[in-house]
Design a protein around this motif. Structure first.
Motif, short mmCIF file in Angstrom:
data_model
loop_
_atom_site.label_atom_id
_atom_site.label_comp_id
_atom_site.label_asym_id
_atom_site.label_seq_id
_atom_site.Cartn_x
_atom_site.Cartn_y
_atom_site.Cartn_z
N ILE A 7 -19.70 42.55 39.20
CA ILE A 7 -19.29 43.90 39.56
C ILE A 7 -17.78 44.01 39.47
O ILE A 7 -17.05 43.21 40.07
N VAL A 8 -17.30 44.97 38.70
CA VAL A 8 -15.85 45.23 38.58
C VAL A 8 -15.57 46.54 39.27
O VAL A 8 -16.13 47.58 38.89
N GLY A 9 -14.71 46.52 40.29
CA GLY A 9 -14.49 47.78 40.99
C GLY A 9 -13.33 47.75 41.96
O GLY A 9 -12.64 46.74 42.13
N VAL A 20 -10.41 46.01 32.53
CA VAL A 20 -10.91 44.69 32.92
C VAL A 20 -12.35 44.51 32.45
O VAL A 20 -12.72 43.46 31.91
N SER A 21 -13.18 45.53 32.64
CA SER A 21 -14.58 45.44 32.19
C SER A 21 -14.65 45.23 30.68
O SER A 21 -15.51 44.47 30.19
N ARG A 22 -13.78 45.90 29.94
CA ARG A 22 -13.77 45.73 28.49
C ARG A 22 -13.45 44.29 28.11
O ARG A 22 -14.08 43.72 27.20
N LEU A 79 -23.13 43.17 33.75
CA LEU A 79 -21.75 43.59 34.03
C LEU A 79 -21.74 45.07 34.40
O LEU A 79 -22.23 45.90 33.63
N ILE A 80 -21.19 45.39 35.57
CA ILE A 80 -21.19 46.77 36.05
C ILE A 80 -19.77 47.22 36.34
O ILE A 80 -19.09 46.66 37.20
N ASP A 81 -19.33 48.24 35.63
CA ASP A 81 -18.01 48.85 35.85
C ASP A 81 -18.20 49.96 36.88
O ASP A 81 -18.79 51.01 36.58
N ILE A 82 -17.73 49.74 38.10
CA ILE A 82 -17.94 50.67 39.20
C ILE A 82 -16.82 51.71 39.25
O ILE A 82 -15.64 51.36 39.27
N HIS A 139 -13.40 37.93 43.88
CA HIS A 139 -12.15 37.64 43.17
C HIS A 139 -11.23 38.85 43.24
O HIS A 139 -11.62 39.94 42.82
N VAL A 140 -10.03 38.67 43.72
CA VAL A 140 -9.01 39.72 43.63
C VAL A 140 -8.36 39.61 42.26
O VAL A 140 -8.10 38.50 41.77
N LEU A 141 -8.11 40.74 41.61
CA LEU A 141 -7.50 40.73 40.28
C LEU A 141 -6.30 41.67 40.25
O LEU A 141 -6.38 42.81 40.70
#
Length: 217
Positions: A7-9, A20-22, A79-82, A139-141
């Motif tokens: 999960i990216v959000g 980031v998701s890309r 992979l989920i772009d939130i 994970h913090v990005l």
């Protein structure tokens, strides 16, 4: 280990979640890892503009939740772009339907890549999100792609994934073309100079993901 849900959000907007998701979509493909990718900016999507195989869903709706979470074994990674403001709600939904229990039992892996901005409000999200994942990996990005500067980072961000800045012209060109980063690099009609910038940048991004073993199955 079972399928990996990534999960990216962030609850705050404008921090570069879709960028980031890309990179993550390309990262898994580059490692030969099958991936199902979803864009939650319903109805039109943003992530989907760069990759035809991304599906747009509305995770506030049960039908779309089933579309995403009932078929996890169709690929090694989901992979989920939130979209902005939806991260906390999505994590609460995963807890409610028992998916976080699945992590504790070893049936699946859930990773949250939490993209933070440079404001105090964004920093304040970190601890709350870490508590909400209940055993999933958090994970913090820090996304420097567009030149964002981070000052006064809290201790909770000390082990963050760091995405470096991409050459502005290369970034703008790829965005204008609406293609993936790997696809741009492979396109022989494009500037070799800008492709060089993109290639060197993407190599650093992949190294950052390798460091935290996002490609581990």
């Amino acid at each position: 280990m079972g399928p990996h849900v990534l999960i990216v959000g962030a609850d705050k907007g404008g921090v570069g979640k879709t960028t980031v998701s890309r990179t993550l979509r390309d990262y898994f493909h580059a490692h030969g890892i099958s991936v199902r990718a979803f864009d939650t900016e319903a109805p039109n999507g943003v992530f989907k503009r760069f990759h035809w195989d991304v599906e747009v869903v509305d995770l506030t709706q049960s039908d779309d939740q089933m579309k995403v979470f009932d078929k996890l074994r169709e690929a090694q990674v989901t992979l989920i772009d939130i979209r902005a403001t939806l991260l906390s709600t999505t994590l609460a939904t995963l807890s409610e339907i028992g998916f976080l229990d699945g992590v504790k039992e070893g049936r699946l892996r859930i990773s949250v890549v939490h993209v933070i901005g440079s404001s105090q409000a964004s920093f304040d999200e970190i601890d709350a999100t870490a508590k909400a994942v209940e055993g999933a990996t958090h994970h913090v990005l820090l996304n420097h792609t567009n030149g964002t500067k981070f000052a006064g980072l809290p201790a909770s961000a000390k082990d963050a994934i760091v995405i470096p800045q991409l050459n502005t012209m290369a970034n703008d060109t790829i965005d204008r073309l609406g293609v993936g980063f790997e696809a741009y690099i492979a396109d022989k009609s494009q500037s070799e100079v800008l492709q060089g910038y993109a290639r060197a940048w993407l190599k650093k991004v992949y190294a950052a993901y390798d460091k935290v073993a996002l490609n581990a199955l």
